[in-house]
Design an enzyme around this catalytic site. Structure first.
Site, mmCIF file in Angstrom:
data_model
loop_
_atom_site.group_PDB
_atom_site.id
_atom_site.type_symbol
_atom_site.label_atom_id
_atom_site.label_comp_id
_atom_site.label_asym_id
_atom_site.label_seq_id
_atom_site.Cartn_x
_atom_site.Cartn_y
_atom_site.Cartn_z
ATOM 1 N N LYS A 254 -37.157 51.208 11.253
ATOM 2 C CA LYS A 254 -37.383 52.627 10.964
ATOM 3 C C LYS A 254 -37.535 53.381 12.282
ATOM 4 O O LYS A 254 -38.291 52.966 13.168
ATOM 5 C CB LYS A 254 -38.680 52.761 10.163
ATOM 6 C CG LYS A 254 -38.517 53.539 8.891
ATOM 7 C CD LYS A 254 -39.854 53.633 8.207
ATOM 8 C CE LYS A 254 -39.729 54.401 6.938
ATOM 9 N NZ LYS A 254 -41.049 54.661 6.364
HETATM 10 C C1 E4P Z 1 -41.235 56.681 3.699
HETATM 11 O O1 E4P Z 1 -40.589 55.725 4.084
HETATM 12 C C2 E4P Z 1 -42.632 56.976 4.072
HETATM 13 O O2 E4P Z 1 -43.323 55.759 4.211
HETATM 14 C C3 E4P Z 1 -43.390 57.754 3.032
HETATM 15 O O3 E4P Z 1 -42.616 58.057 1.912
HETATM 16 C C4 E4P Z 1 -44.256 58.840 3.571
HETATM 17 O O4 E4P Z 1 -44.781 59.609 2.542
HETATM 18 P P1 E4P Z 1 -46.121 60.473 2.621
HETATM 19 O O5 E4P Z 1 -45.736 61.886 2.818
HETATM 20 O O6 E4P Z 1 -46.752 60.279 1.269
HETATM 21 O O7 E4P Z 1 -46.967 59.927 3.736
#
Ligand code: E4P
Length: 215
Positions: free
Chosen positions: A83
């Site tokens: 990522k």
């Molecule tokens: C995606 O890969 C992220 O881990 C995640 O969806 C972040 O979401 P949040 O806005 O709930 O922190």
């Protein structure tokens, strides 16, 4: 549309994986920190539960450092996806990693241009954050729709992961908007099962059965 689970909690991943609905897992530094365990150990354990793409995020900011971290992370398992943030350094790393055949997920995507540039840098996945867009009074689902349209018009193969999902309706609307995948927190997956008519129907079946067979 496929479903990933958006957590680094082993118990939750094990519980939901049993249902056969999961194709992958996404983690991020905040989700990993919540577990208060060794990063690589958690990721390794996740790879033993779900046989699909598992996103793990380096925490360095400079491309050279990100790449070093990524090269260690991919040694954990073939299913590891790196990522990267939708920044200049993130995309520089994305370009180099994708040339080495390493799968990437460009995260913190909030515009079509970020998604487009990520795809040009070779990203396997882009993750537009629906919930965080809604939080600032803009339309997260429209962002998914626009990215999906651009990717279709230009025949871009990068997959769209609808991320930052806050409720079951986000999942339905992400599917309708053309997301390839939604990565969903456990609480929302559980809410997706709930329907008052299903619960009422179960109660009525049980009452009718018991009125004849269990007097
Ligand atoms: C995606 O890969 C992220 O881990 C995640 O969806 C972040 O979401 P949040 O806005 O709930 O922190």
């Amino acid at each position: 549309m496929k479903l990933f689970i958006d957590t680094a909690n082993i118990a939750e991943i094990k519980e939901i994986a049993q249902l056969g609905i999961l194709s992958g897992v996404t983690t991020n530094p905040s989700l990993i920190a919540k577990e208060k365990r060794d990063f690589k150990e958690v990721v390794k354990e996740i790879t033993t539960i779900v046989d699909g793409p598992i996103s793990a995020e380096p925490v360095s900011e400079k491309a050279e450092e990100i790449i070093k971290e990524a090269e260690e992370l991919v040694k954990i398992h073939d299913n590891i996806v790196i990522k990267l943030t939708a920044t200049e350094e993130g995309l520089k790393a994305c370009h180099i990693l994708s040339k080495k055949g390493i799968k990437t997920n460009v995260t913190l995507v909030f515009s079509v241009n970020q998604a487009l540039m990520a795809s040009l840098a070779g990203a396997t996945y882009v993750s537009p954050f629906i919930g965080r867009v809604d939080d600032i009074n803009q339309d997260g689902i429209k962002l998914i729709e626009d990215i999906a349209d651009v990717f279709t018009i230009h025949d871009i193969k990068t997959k769209i992961i609808a991320a930052s999902i806050r409720n079951p309706l986000h999942v339905t609307n992400a599917a309708l908007a053309g997301a390839d995948i939604a990565t969903v927190p456990t609480k929302v997956i559980k809410a997706m099962f709930k329907h008052p008519l299903t619960e009422d129907g179960i109660r009525r079946f049980r009452e009718d059965w018991e009125s004849v067979y269990q007097k």
